[in-house]
Design a protein around this motif. Structure first.
Motif, PDB file in Angstrom:
ATOM      1  N   ASP A   1      57.598  76.954  64.896  1.00 34.22           N
ATOM      2  CA  ASP A   1      58.709  77.624  65.568  1.00 34.22           C
ATOM      3  C   ASP A   1      59.186  78.744  64.643  1.00 34.22           C
ATOM      4  O   ASP A   1      58.976  78.677  63.416  1.00 34.22           O
ATOM      5  CB  ASP A   1      59.841  76.630  65.846  1.00 34.22           C
TER       6      ASP A   1
ATOM      7  N   GLY B   1      60.746  74.277  56.096  1.00 36.05           N
ATOM      8  CA  GLY B   1      61.301  75.537  56.553  1.00 36.05           C
ATOM      9  C   GLY B   1      61.054  76.648  55.556  1.00 36.05           C
ATOM     10  O   GLY B   1      61.047  76.424  54.348  1.00 36.05           O
TER      11      GLY B   1
ATOM     12  N   SER C   1      63.007  70.229  58.403  1.00 37.29           N
ATOM     13  CA  SER C   1      62.939  71.532  57.732  1.00 37.29           C
ATOM     14  C   SER C   1      64.353  71.966  57.380  1.00 37.29           C
ATOM     15  O   SER C   1      65.288  71.686  58.126  1.00 37.29           O
ATOM     16  CB  SER C   1      62.333  72.590  58.661  1.00 37.29           C
TER      17      SER C   1
ATOM     18  N   THR D   1      66.403  71.070  60.742  1.00 40.51           N
ATOM     19  CA  THR D   1      65.816  70.872  62.062  1.00 40.51           C
ATOM     20  C   THR D   1      65.631  69.376  62.287  1.00 40.51           C
ATOM     21  O   THR D   1      65.754  68.577  61.348  1.00 40.51           O
ATOM     22  CB  THR D   1      64.458  71.580  62.177  1.00 40.51           C
ATOM     23  N   GLU D   2      65.291  68.999  63.507  1.00 43.98           N
ATOM     24  CA  GLU D   2      65.044  67.590  63.805  1.00 43.98           C
ATOM     25  C   GLU D   2      63.924  67.025  62.940  1.00 43.98           C
ATOM     26  O   GLU D   2      63.955  65.856  62.565  1.00 43.98           O
ATOM     27  CB  GLU D   2      64.696  67.411  65.280  1.00 43.98           C
TER      28      GLU D   2
ATOM     29  N   ASP E   1      59.626  77.418  60.995  1.00 42.76           N
ATOM     30  CA  ASP E   1      59.545  75.962  60.908  1.00 42.76           C
ATOM     31  C   ASP E   1      58.055  75.648  60.881  1.00 42.76           C
ATOM     32  O   ASP E   1      57.324  75.998  61.813  1.00 42.76           O
ATOM     33  CB  ASP E   1      60.228  75.348  62.132  1.00 42.76           C
TER      34      ASP E   1
ATOM     35  N   ARG F   1      70.897  74.731  57.522  1.00 44.22           N
ATOM     36  CA  ARG F   1      70.840  73.755  58.608  1.00 44.22           C
ATOM     37  C   ARG F   1      69.481  73.064  58.552  1.00 44.22           C
ATOM     38  O   ARG F   1      68.506  73.635  58.055  1.00 44.22           O
ATOM     39  CB  ARG F   1      71.057  74.422  59.955  1.00 44.22           C
TER      40      ARG F   1
END
Length: 157
Positions: A136, A69, A104, A100-101, A115, A98
């Motif tokens: 993303d 990220g 990141s 990501t799946e 991302d 946070r």
């Protein structure tokens, strides 16, 4: 540092840059670096880049992650830039983030988020130029970016 090195640092500092956090999950915990060399590279394909010092001990942990990220810090996030840019301690202590799946790490409250996957790494002088493919992205257009200029953090407000 040589006289030329000091002059280069001073003159490079005349050019204002944004401040970004480059981060991913390593062993389930966030790891990252602060970068003032974030640059959009291409629209097609979507590419961005940062420069990473060869002396970085964090980049070797990140470069093999499946996704990384990049968070462009907001003007109110000077403390995040200082914390993540520190050489020791928990760089994410007190930082809202946070994952990501894909793993990141994105900083909450930033101006923009990307991302990414590592596309290319080019050795250049005492840094590597790392080109990322954007998978993303999103932005908070109402959050002005944090700027680094003349060796200090600044706001565009």
């Amino acid at each position: 540092m040589t006289a030329l090195g000091l002059d280069l640092r001073r003159v490079y500092g005349a050019y204002p840059t944004g401040v970004a956090v480059v981060a991913g999950l390593v062993g389930g915990r966030p790891a990252g670096i602060a970068a003032s060399s974030f640059v959009p590279v291409s629209l097609d394909p979507p590419l961005v880049s940062v420069c990473v010092a060869h002396t970085s001990t964090t980049w070797p942990l990140l470069r093999e992650r499946p996704t990384i990220g990049i968070s462009v810090l907001g003007a109110h996030q000077e403390h995040v830039g200082r914390r993540v840019g520190a050489r020791d301690g928990d760089r994410f202590a007190g930082v809202e983030w946070r994952a990501t799946e894909g793993g990141s790490v994105l900083v909450e409250g930033a101006s923009a988020w990307f991302d990414c996957v590592v596309e290319q790494q080019v050795r250049s002088g005492d840094h590597d130029i790392v080109v990322f493919r954007v998978e993303d992205l999103d932005a908070a257009h109402d959050v002005p970016p944090l700027v680094f200029h003349a060796s200090t953090f600044r706001s565009l407000r």
